[in-house]
Scaffold this motif. Structure first.
Motif: not given
Ligand code: UTP
Length: 284
Positions: A1-16
């Motif tokens: 399964m090598t089809h194109k990578v179209r979506k990206a997840v940005f986890p930005v809910a951390g407390l920092g």
């Protein structure tokens, strides 16, 4: 399964928490390196790699991250009337349908944040970018990983060698055979003590993953630090799917730490011809 990578997840809910008090009311991903927030660097890197849909996993107090990618109508009109160029704003606007947000109700860990995006990801391979790991390279780190994915398929984590005493801060690879910049992953251990670490090859904030990782995450098992760890879910795919750690030609700045954040500002400032002469003069 090598089809194109179209979506990206940005986890930005951390407390920092490591950057408090700066991150008390401002998301750490909105902190500025020279003239743009961390999230802008990550989004630019994703776009360069061919990503078409940006999935932000946000939480309470993170609205400014999403607002930032809106068209600033009043600002643009006023600037236009004053004859000011609008170019600096161009990349901070999301295209139609480009940006999707999902909410993480509680910061239960990186694995949980990624799982929150499962309905948007569906049955496709996807990328994950942690914006606080600022990657400076040409081409960008994710583009280099997408190129590796075209060759290798499966799951790919970005990795770099760290000092032995630093293994307890990272997911660490149990390495198999290496070919070029790719090492086969035989196992993954989250935050091992130096004495028990299988190597010094650490997973850093870029991933290309198969959608089956979402099934593993749905068990909501907690791991190191009582958090739902992405590393543990990825580890359960090893042996079932191809899995590689790829070293990219880029410099990483850990902007989730004070030293990394200040270092990134110095390095990128010194690379900016408009401000470099003054910085050189004053920083010595
Ligand atoms: P970090 O552990 O570096 O972020 O998570 P943190 O928890 O915000 O920072 P400190 O340790 O308290 O200073 C890596 C990435 O995963 C996201 C963070 O926003 C960051 O981009 N994250 C982490 C989530 O989105 N949700 C979580 O529950 C945990």
């Amino acid at each position: 399964m090598t089809h194109k990578v179209r979506k990206a997840v940005f986890p930005v809910a951390g407390l920092g928490t490591r950057l408090l008090p700066a991150t008390k009311t401002m998301p750490k991903e909105m902190l500025t390196i020279v003239d743009r927030p961390l999230i802008q660097y990550a989004v630019d890197e994703a776009r360069e790699a061919g990503i078409e849909q940006l999935v932000f996993v946000t939480g309470r107090g993170k609205a400014s991250l999403v607002d930032y990618f809106d068209m600033a109508y009043e600002l643009e009109r006023t600037m236009g009337e004053k004859g000011k160029a609008l170019d600096p704003l161009a990349s901070s606007r999301a295209g139609y349908g480009e940006l999707v947000t999902v909410r993480q109700q509680q910061p239960l860990g990186l694995g949980h944040a990624v799982w929150c995006a499962r309905e948007v990801i569906g049955e496709e391979p996807f990328a994950v970018l942690l914006p606080d790991d600022l990657m400076v390279g040409k081409p960008g780190a994710l583009k280099q990983m997408v190129d590796a994915y075209a060759r290798l398929g499966g799951n790919i984590v970005c990795a770099e060698e760290v000092a032995a005493e630093a293994t307890a801060s990272y997911g660490i690879v149990d390495p198999g055979a290496t070919e070029g910049n790719a090492t086969e992953v035989k196992g993954l251990v989250e935050k091992p003590d130096p004495a028990s670490a299988p190597s010094r090859l650490a997973v850093i904030g870029r991933y290309i993953l198969q959608p089956q990782v979402m099934e593993e995450l749905s068990a909501h098992e907690t791991g190191a630090g009582g958090e739902i760890q992405l590393t543990d879910a990825m580890a359960r795919l090893i042996g079932r799917q191809s899995f590689h750690a790829v070293k990219v030609d880029a410099t990483r700045y850990d902007c989730g730490s004070k030293a990394g954040f200040v270092l990134a500002n110095c390095a990128l400032g010194l690379a900016d011809p408009d401000i470099a002469p003054l910085l050189r003069e004053r920083l010595g």
